[in-house]
Structures are given as structure tokens and as C-alpha cells.
Design a protein around this motif. Structure first.
Motif, mmCIF file in Angstrom:
data_model
loop_
_atom_site.group_PDB
_atom_site.id
_atom_site.type_symbol
_atom_site.label_atom_id
_atom_site.label_comp_id
_atom_site.label_asym_id
_atom_site.label_seq_id
_atom_site.Cartn_x
_atom_site.Cartn_y
_atom_site.Cartn_z
ATOM 1 N N SER A 30 7.919 -18.719 8.282
ATOM 2 C CA SER A 30 7.862 -18.349 6.862
ATOM 3 C C SER A 30 9.219 -17.989 6.466
ATOM 4 N N SER A 31 9.576 -17.667 5.157
ATOM 5 C CA SER A 31 10.848 -17.623 4.737
ATOM 6 C C SER A 31 11.566 -16.206 5.430
ATOM 7 N N ASP A 32 10.780 -15.319 5.799
ATOM 8 C CA ASP A 32 11.234 -14.176 6.521
ATOM 9 C C ASP A 32 11.877 -14.395 7.870
ATOM 10 N N PHE A 33 11.716 -15.803 8.308
ATOM 11 C CA PHE A 33 12.265 -16.070 9.782
ATOM 12 C C PHE A 33 13.848 -15.755 9.568
ATOM 13 N N LYS A 34 14.580 -16.198 8.523
ATOM 14 C CA LYS A 34 15.864 -16.051 8.505
ATOM 15 C C LYS A 34 16.092 -14.807 8.741
ATOM 16 N N ASP A 35 15.619 -13.817 8.423
ATOM 17 C CA ASP A 35 16.047 -12.548 8.461
ATOM 18 C C ASP A 35 15.819 -11.963 10.307
ATOM 19 N N ILE A 36 15.403 -12.553 11.183
ATOM 20 C CA ILE A 36 14.843 -12.285 12.208
ATOM 21 C C ILE A 36 16.016 -11.737 13.475
ATOM 22 N N HIS A 37 17.247 -12.578 13.271
ATOM 23 C CA HIS A 37 18.310 -11.902 13.951
ATOM 24 C C HIS A 37 18.580 -10.496 13.530
ATOM 25 N N GLU A 38 18.754 -10.125 12.114
ATOM 26 C CA GLU A 38 18.994 -8.949 11.719
ATOM 27 C C GLU A 38 18.124 -8.004 12.169
ATOM 28 N N ALA A 39 16.747 -8.082 12.152
ATOM 29 C CA ALA A 39 15.673 -7.333 12.739
ATOM 30 C C ALA A 39 15.699 -6.969 14.035
ATOM 31 N N ILE A 40 16.301 -8.216 14.925
ATOM 32 C CA ILE A 40 16.215 -8.051 16.188
ATOM 33 C C ILE A 40 17.495 -7.034 16.665
ATOM 34 N N ALA A 41 18.422 -7.126 16.028
ATOM 35 C CA ALA A 41 19.594 -6.341 16.282
ATOM 36 C C ALA A 41 19.411 -4.727 15.749
ATOM 37 N N ALA A 42 18.416 -4.499 15.171
ATOM 38 C CA ALA A 42 17.914 -3.089 14.893
ATOM 39 C C ALA A 42 17.064 -2.517 15.959
ATOM 40 N N PRO B 151 5.113 -8.681 10.021
ATOM 41 C CA PRO B 151 4.267 -9.969 9.992
ATOM 42 C C PRO B 151 4.835 -11.072 10.801
ATOM 43 N N TYR B 152 4.110 -11.894 11.495
ATOM 44 C CA TYR B 152 4.658 -12.869 12.386
ATOM 45 C C TYR B 152 5.267 -13.804 11.505
ATOM 46 N N THR B 153 6.525 -14.358 11.933
ATOM 47 C CA THR B 153 7.396 -15.326 11.021
ATOM 48 C C THR B 153 7.302 -16.870 11.503
#
Length: 250
Positions: free
Chosen positions: A104-116, A199-201
Motif C-alpha cells: 500500500s502507499s503507506d508502506f513508505k512510512d513504515i520506517h518512521e512508524a517503527i522508529a516510534a 492497517p497492514y501495508t
């Protein structure tokens, strides 16, 4: 508070699966996300001696309801290579992907989310390609919900493995006696803290067929229904223990 972490995206791919590689690499390029290819283990190239060296047949008979196929063993060994890469390169974590996935397009934000994610964790599930499992939201992170599971969803096409998680898994496997995605469900037995980001990406494309089944069709392996029922009950109890420990520490 976000952390500064060393991380990579690792894509498990068989050298002859060029269509899969072109598909997944094109998507990641379009998202502007760097990645590293992990050369997958091909089940048809494993000798009987190699298979015997990593499989615990007696434990599989006790604790799983059928004998793993060469394709399932090769799949697990491929993930072991990815976990070893995390340890060898001392990454804080890696997003470990199989090659037949879409994003999904949200996958590009996954590193930022993991860092939080400040909670101690070993595995973050990014996909549930076969069956959704009930999840308990712990808190929101950007557009995602960080969730816990009593029973993590099956499927290993997209999951994040921390350095601590890689070390813990490698200390216990091999020998192998369950498929990789089933094994991760046993979070209490393995001492894992398993979360998910919803949601799953990531999803499995379900379009390229199964490399595992192309080696040997696991549907043709003799199964033991009563043993399966027993293991389902034990897995439920394992999830209860994991949930109780999580509630006790939070």
C-alpha cells in the motif's frame, strides 16, 4: 519520541524467480525505498543429508501434525539467512519480505512508524495474507495502530525482525519442526514479543504460484487431525500465557 535506528529492507528471492524479483523491486523503487536481496534457499537443491541436518523429525512428530516438506524447510532456511544478516550487520531491525508481495502507499512510512515504537519488541507483523486474527490496539503511531495478538496471523511474507528478535530466533532454530509462519505464532514458547502495525501495508499477490509447492505439495503430506487439534489447543494456551505476561508488564 522517535529513535535513530539502523535498518534495511531485505527481500528473499530465489535466483531463478526473475519475474517475482522484477515485480517487487519495481514497487520498492517507485516508493523510493532501498532494499537488499537475500538469496533464497531452493528446496530442490537440498540433499537428504542437508535436510536431515536441520530437521528434528521426532519433535515434528510430537509437536506438529505433519512432516515438513523440502520446500517448507528451504523457506525457513531462507528466513534464517535474513535473520543472520541482521546479526552480522548489527542492524537494529530489518523489514524481511518475501518476493511475491504488493504494497500500500503507506508502506513508505513504515520506517518512521517503527522508529516510534518504544515498547520492547522482537517481531512486527506487516501482513496477514491468509487469515485475520483479533488484535488489541495498544496505541496509535501516525496513521497506524500498534497492536498485540493472542495468536499472531499466519504468513511470513512481511514481518519486521529486531536485532534482539533475530538473536533469540537464531539461538533456537535450527533444528526445525514447524513451518516458519506457524513457528512465529508460538510467541510465549519462543520468548517473543510480537506486535503488528495496522492497517497492514503488505499483502501477498497470490499471482505467481507457490515456490514451496513447486518443490513438494504439502497438501499431499500425510496429516494427523487429532495431533493438529492438540497443537491448536496448546497454541491457544501459549497465546494466553503471552497475553498474561504482556498485561503483567504493562
Amino acid at each position: 519520541m522517535q529513535q535513530s535506528l539502523s535498518a534495511q529492507i531485505l527481500v528473499i528471492n530465489l535466483k531463478h524467480s526473475t519475474d517475482r524479483w522484477l515485480n517487487v523491486s519495481k514497487q520498492l523503487d517507485q516508493l523510493g525505498m532501498p532494499y537488499t536481496r537475500i538469496d533464497a534457499v531452493w528446496g530442490k537443491e537440498l540433499t537428504q543429508e542437508q535436510l536431515s541436518a536441520v530437521i528434528d523429525t521426532s519433535r515434528s512428530q510430537r509437536e506438529f501434525h505433519y512432516q515438513l516438506t523440502a520446500g517448507e524447510i528451504a523457506c525457513y532456511l531462507s528466513h534464517l539467512k535474513a535473520w543472520q544478516y541482521i546479526v552480522d550487520h548489527q542492524l537494529d531491525y530489518a523489514v524481511v519480505l518475501e518476493d511475491d508481495v504488493c504494497f500500500s502507499s503507506d508502506f513508505k512510512d513504515i520506517h518512521e512508524a517503527i522508529a516510534a515504537v518504544y515498547e520492547p519488541w522482537h517481531v512486527l507483523k506487516l501482513a496477514a495474507p491468509f487469515k485475520q486474527q483479533p488484535a488489541i490496539t495498544t496505541r496509535a503511531i501516525k496513521q497506524f495502530d500498534l497492536v498485540r495478538y493472542r495468536k499472531p496471523p499466519i504468513g511470513a511474507c512481511a514481518q519486521v525482525i529486531s536485532l534482539a528478535g533475530a538473536k533469540r530466533l537464531l539461538a533456537q532454530r535450527p533444528p526445525l519442526f514447524r513451518p516458519i509462519d506457524v513457528d512465529i505464532q508460538w510467541q510465549h514458547e519462543l520468548g517473543l514479543q510480537v506486535y503488528g502495525l495496522l492497517p497492514y501495508t503488505v499483502d501477498n499477490t497470490h499471482t505467481h504460484g507457490s515456490d514451496i509447492k513447486s518443490v513438494a505439495d504439502r497438501r499431499q503430506v500425510k496429516r494427523h487431525p487429532w495431533r493438529r487439534l492438540k497443537h491448536q489447543l496448546l497454541l491457544y494456551l501459549d497465546g494466553r500465557k503471552a497475553a498474561a505476561e504482556f498485561e503483567h508488564t504493562n
